[in-house]
Motif scaffolding. Structure first.
Motif, mmCIF file in Angstrom:
data_model
loop_
_atom_site.group_PDB
_atom_site.id
_atom_site.type_symbol
_atom_site.label_atom_id
_atom_site.label_comp_id
_atom_site.label_asym_id
_atom_site.label_seq_id
_atom_site.Cartn_x
_atom_site.Cartn_y
_atom_site.Cartn_z
ATOM 1 N N GLU A 5 -7.882 -0.842 -0.524
ATOM 2 C CA GLU A 5 -6.434 -1.089 -0.447
ATOM 3 C C GLU A 5 -5.653 0.207 -0.348
ATOM 4 O O GLU A 5 -4.643 0.284 0.366
ATOM 5 C CB GLU A 5 -5.985 -1.890 -1.679
ATOM 6 C CG GLU A 5 -6.502 -3.321 -1.695
ATOM 7 C CD GLU A 5 -6.226 -4.013 -3.014
ATOM 8 O OE1 GLU A 5 -5.914 -5.216 -2.991
ATOM 9 O OE2 GLU A 5 -6.330 -3.329 -4.066
ATOM 10 N N LYS A 6 -6.113 1.219 -1.034
ATOM 11 C CA LYS A 6 -5.421 2.511 -0.968
ATOM 12 C C LYS A 6 -5.534 3.133 0.431
ATOM 13 O O LYS A 6 -4.576 3.730 0.933
ATOM 14 C CB LYS A 6 -5.979 3.458 -2.013
ATOM 15 C CG LYS A 6 -5.576 3.082 -3.439
ATOM 16 C CD LYS A 6 -6.149 4.044 -4.466
ATOM 17 C CE LYS A 6 -5.702 3.651 -5.875
ATOM 18 N NZ LYS A 6 -6.230 4.557 -6.911
ATOM 19 N N ILE A 7 -6.700 2.999 1.036
ATOM 20 C CA ILE A 7 -6.869 3.523 2.394
ATOM 21 C C ILE A 7 -6.023 2.709 3.377
ATOM 22 O O ILE A 7 -5.434 3.264 4.313
ATOM 23 C CB ILE A 7 -8.348 3.509 2.809
ATOM 24 C CG1 ILE A 7 -9.148 4.488 1.942
ATOM 25 C CG2 ILE A 7 -8.511 3.855 4.290
ATOM 26 C CD1 ILE A 7 -8.663 5.922 2.022
ATOM 27 N N GLU A 8 -5.951 1.401 3.152
ATOM 28 C CA GLU A 8 -5.091 0.575 4.004
ATOM 29 C C GLU A 8 -3.631 1.000 3.882
ATOM 30 O O GLU A 8 -2.895 1.057 4.875
ATOM 31 C CB GLU A 8 -5.250 -0.905 3.647
ATOM 32 C CG GLU A 8 -6.576 -1.508 4.071
ATOM 33 C CD GLU A 8 -6.753 -2.938 3.583
ATOM 34 O OE1 GLU A 8 -5.925 -3.388 2.743
ATOM 35 O OE2 GLU A 8 -7.697 -3.608 4.035
ATOM 36 N N LEU A 9 -3.196 1.306 2.672
ATOM 37 C CA LEU A 9 -1.827 1.778 2.456
ATOM 38 C C LEU A 9 -1.617 3.133 3.135
ATOM 39 O O LEU A 9 -0.566 3.377 3.742
ATOM 40 C CB LEU A 9 -1.542 1.884 0.957
ATOM 41 C CG LEU A 9 -0.143 2.392 0.571
ATOM 42 C CD1 LEU A 9 0.927 1.441 1.099
ATOM 43 C CD2 LEU A 9 -0.032 2.552 -0.946
ATOM 44 N N PHE A 10 -2.632 3.988 3.021
ATOM 45 C CA PHE A 10 -2.576 5.286 3.687
ATOM 46 C C PHE A 10 -2.358 5.115 5.190
ATOM 47 O O PHE A 10 -1.488 5.764 5.791
ATOM 48 C CB PHE A 10 -3.871 6.059 3.421
ATOM 49 C CG PHE A 10 -4.050 7.298 4.263
ATOM 50 C CD1 PHE A 10 -3.502 8.509 3.878
ATOM 51 C CD2 PHE A 10 -4.771 7.249 5.460
ATOM 52 C CE1 PHE A 10 -3.658 9.651 4.654
ATOM 53 C CE2 PHE A 10 -4.941 8.381 6.239
ATOM 54 C CZ PHE A 10 -4.386 9.582 5.832
ATOM 55 N N GLU A 11 -3.155 4.236 5.806
ATOM 56 C CA GLU A 11 -3.052 4.023 7.257
ATOM 57 C C GLU A 11 -1.700 3.424 7.634
ATOM 58 O O GLU A 11 -1.117 3.776 8.663
ATOM 59 C CB GLU A 11 -4.190 3.118 7.750
ATOM 60 C CG GLU A 11 -5.586 3.716 7.588
ATOM 61 C CD GLU A 11 -5.800 4.957 8.452
ATOM 62 O OE1 GLU A 11 -4.985 5.213 9.370
ATOM 63 O OE2 GLU A 11 -6.788 5.679 8.218
ATOM 64 N N LYS A 12 -1.207 2.518 6.791
ATOM 65 C CA LYS A 12 0.084 1.887 7.055
ATOM 66 C C LYS A 12 1.207 2.938 7.006
ATOM 67 O O LYS A 12 2.073 2.977 7.890
ATOM 68 C CB LYS A 12 0.339 0.783 6.032
ATOM 69 C CG LYS A 12 1.678 0.084 6.208
ATOM 70 C CD LYS A 12 1.891 -0.977 5.135
ATOM 71 C CE LYS A 12 3.259 -1.635 5.272
ATOM 72 N NZ LYS A 12 3.486 -2.661 4.219
ATOM 73 N N LYS A 13 1.204 3.773 5.971
ATOM 74 C CA LYS A 13 2.234 4.803 5.850
ATOM 75 C C LYS A 13 2.108 5.850 6.955
ATOM 76 O O LYS A 13 3.111 6.334 7.495
ATOM 77 C CB LYS A 13 2.149 5.472 4.476
ATOM 78 C CG LYS A 13 2.676 4.606 3.333
ATOM 79 C CD LYS A 13 2.635 5.357 2.021
ATOM 80 C CE LYS A 13 3.302 4.538 0.916
ATOM 81 N NZ LYS A 13 4.783 4.467 1.109
ATOM 82 N N LYS A 14 0.884 6.188 7.305
ATOM 83 C CA LYS A 14 0.668 7.153 8.376
ATOM 84 C C LYS A 14 1.224 6.624 9.695
ATOM 85 O O LYS A 14 1.917 7.363 10.432
ATOM 86 C CB LYS A 14 -0.824 7.447 8.513
ATOM 87 C CG LYS A 14 -1.157 8.449 9.628
ATOM 88 C CD LYS A 14 -2.655 8.715 9.690
ATOM 89 C CE LYS A 14 -2.983 9.680 10.824
ATOM 90 N NZ LYS A 14 -4.454 9.945 10.911
ATOM 91 N N LYS A 15 0.978 5.373 9.983
ATOM 92 C CA LYS A 15 1.483 4.758 11.217
ATOM 93 C C LYS A 15 3.003 4.797 11.237
ATOM 94 O O LYS A 15 3.631 5.109 12.266
ATOM 95 C CB LYS A 15 0.976 3.332 11.340
ATOM 96 C CG LYS A 15 1.429 2.632 12.619
ATOM 97 C CD LYS A 15 0.857 1.216 12.701
ATOM 98 C CE LYS A 15 1.344 0.531 13.984
ATOM 99 N NZ LYS A 15 0.809 -0.861 14.093
ATOM 100 N N HIS A 16 3.613 4.496 10.097
ATOM 101 C CA HIS A 16 5.073 4.528 10.014
ATOM 102 C C HIS A 16 5.606 5.941 10.265
ATOM 103 O O HIS A 16 6.568 6.132 11.028
ATOM 104 C CB HIS A 16 5.537 4.037 8.639
ATOM 105 C CG HIS A 16 7.007 4.198 8.420
ATOM 106 N ND1 HIS A 16 7.936 3.376 9.011
ATOM 107 C CD2 HIS A 16 7.710 5.109 7.693
ATOM 108 C CE1 HIS A 16 9.150 3.763 8.657
ATOM 109 N NE2 HIS A 16 9.040 4.814 7.852
ATOM 110 N N GLN A 17 4.977 6.931 9.656
ATOM 111 C CA GLN A 17 5.452 8.315 9.808
ATOM 112 C C GLN A 17 5.278 8.802 11.245
ATOM 113 O O GLN A 17 6.142 9.496 11.780
ATOM 114 C CB GLN A 17 4.704 9.243 8.849
ATOM 115 C CG GLN A 17 4.925 8.962 7.363
ATOM 116 C CD GLN A 17 6.350 9.186 6.913
ATOM 117 O OE1 GLN A 17 7.131 8.239 6.810
ATOM 118 N NE2 GLN A 17 6.705 10.435 6.654
#
Length: 511
Positions: A5-17
């Motif tokens: 879940e943390k890696i999924e959050l990382f990818e989600k935030k990275k995509k947004h940035q």
């Protein structure tokens, strides 16, 4: 929260940035024919080499985190033609790339790496100025002034600014602080936008008149080169970097000498008119001397009676300072003083030997020059010249009179000071000299005037100067290139590895 879940959050935030200001703003830029900031980075750096630092940053103001990815400025490092370079790249789709506390920390971080680790720094500029209302009031202003080194330049490593749109606030400041600036036609460089300027002063000035490329390439001299497109401006920047070392404690890269370099040297004298009053373009002589006939001129539209350019001799970077009789007979103006002084500083700061090619009737005197402080600028130039510690090779091709004789590297101001047999050296030109010394004009007594002209003309030939070793030597024009290559080798400082003392490292970047 699990690791997954943390890696999924990382990818989600990275995509947004990585999404910058969002699809709508990106589409608008594309429709306007403008690259977005990540497309610029992709174009500028070698493929796959860019490493971003500060991807997950945002504004410090609560409630704005989601709408300020990277806080409008992208920082990182990559390779440019195989060499590491830092960048601060502005994202106009995020708050107009306006300056705010978070992104100013990122700028400081990039600047500190550049200065402390010795890497070039390139600003890809386009910004709206200070962020409002963040900077309003005592609270907003209280964040300022906390870094007294913010506007300090000691030239530890080269800085280049590339102006690719409206550049107000920090983009304008860092342009004025950079060693070299490149501007796209259509970009604007000014302290404040036309709207703010109108509110403050009542002036309704069109953006191009306020700070367009013609203003800064032709009038202020703040811009060193101009390009039609964003890609062209970034290509020019890569060219500039290729002539410079990564930092002040290195030499510029040595490259292979192009085949055919110097092949036209035996024709070089044909480019110089036999009559000194006739105009010619000094750039043609430069092309014959330097490697491959190639050089990169700085400020080509500013102070045109003089030339400042980066070139190579025998594969080594050199800085060329030359008079150009094609414009104003090569007479040196107040703007020429600024242009040449700043170029002396650039070359000495980054261990680039200097070649001076001389053909000037002297300084342009009169009311206009005095109103531009030409007296002070002449001495600024002399002060800078006296502080240069890289080799200076000076060749008198044509005339050199008065104070300009000294400013253009006379005697011990140069490592080598030579002349072609075509040189004319005196305190002033022949015609005014006859008038002053003999109180005679051509119309008074044409026969006597011509007699005196021949006599004084003979006195200006370089032989007497060489006879007392005021000149290092007199050289055959066709042998100039090989002579200069030999002198560069002779005056290479083997005790320091070619590194200068950098006595000009804190000279103002614009004045």
């Amino acid at each position: 929260m699990s690791h997954v879940e943390k890696i999924e959050l990382f990818e989600k935030k990275k995509k947004h940035q990585l999404g910058m200001g969002g699809a709508k703003k990106l589409e608008a830029r594309k429709a306007a024919g403008k690259l977005n900031v990540r497309e610029r980075i992709e174009y500028f750096f070698d493929p796959g080499s860019f490493q971003e630092l500060g991807l997950f940053t945002h504004s410090e103001w609560p409630g704005t985190f989601e709408q300020t990815p990277t806080d409008g400025k992208i920082t990182g490092t990559g390779l440019v033609r195989g060499r590491p370079v830092l960048t601060v790249a502005n994202d106009m789709t995020v708050m107009g790339a306006s300056s705010a506390n978070t992104n100013m920390k990122k700028i400081d971080y990039a600047k500190n790496i550049s200065c402390e680790k010795g890497l070039p720094l390139v600003f890809l500029g386009e910004s709206a100025g200070s962020r409002m209302p963040d900077s309003m009031g005592a609270l907003g202003m209280g964040h300022g002034g906390q870094n007294p080194a913010q506007y300090r330049r000691l030239r530890e490593a080269p800085w280049v600014s590339v102006l690719l749109g409206p550049c107000y606030g920090s983009s304008s400041w860092y342009t004025a602080m950079s060693d070299i600036s490149v501007m796209q036609k259509g970009a604007i460089l000014a302290v404040s936008s036309p709207k703010v300027t109108q509110i403050a002063t009542g002036e309704n000035t069109p953006p191009e008149e306020l700070g367009g490329w013609r203003v800064h390439a032709e009038i202020t001299g703040l811009v060193d080169a101009v390009g039609d497109t964003e890609e062209k401006c970034m290509d020019i920047t890569k060219q500039f970097l290729s002539y410079l070392p990564s930092n002040a404690l290195q030499l510029p890269p040595k490259v292979d000498v192009p085949e055919g370099s110097g092949k036209d040297m035996h024709h070089i004298l044909e480019l110089l008119p036999e009559q000194s009053s006739k105009t010619y373009n000094m750039k043609k002589i430069i092309r014959v001397i330097v490697d491959g006939g190639e050089f990169l001129e700085l400020k080509p539209f500013y102070a045109r009676p003089c030339i400042t350019a980066l070139a190579r001799l025998d594969g080594n970077s050199i800085g060329v300072i030359a008079n150009n009789p094609y414009y104003g007979a090569g007479a040196l103006t107040a703007d020429c003083c600024d242009k040449i002084t700043s170029f002396l500083v650039l070359c000495d700061s980054y261990n680039i030997p200097i070649l001076m090619l001389v053909d000037t009737p002297g300084f342009m005197i009169g009311k206009d020059g005095e109103h531009k402080k030409v007296t002070g600028k002449i001495i600024n130039w002399m002060n800078a010249l006296s502080l240069v510690t890289v080799p200076i090779l000076t060749v008198i091709i044509g005339k050199t009179y008065g104070q300009a004789y000294l400013n253009m590297g006379a005697g011990k101001y140069s490592s080598v000071f030579v002349a072609w047999p075509t040189a004319q050296i005196s305190f002033m030109g022949l015609e005014p000299g006859i008038n002053v010394v003999f109180n005679i004009k051509k119309g008074d007594d044409p026969e006597r005037y011509e007699e005196l002209l021949g006599q004084m003309g003979k006195d200006t030939e370089p032989w007497d100067g060489a006879g007392i070793f005021g000149l290092t030597d007199i050289i055959h024009p066709a042998e100039t290139r090989e002579f200069l290559i030999g002198m560069l080798n002779l005056h290479y400082n083997r005790l320091t590895g070619g590194i200068g003392r950098h006595l000009l490292h804190n000279w103002p970047t614009s004045y």
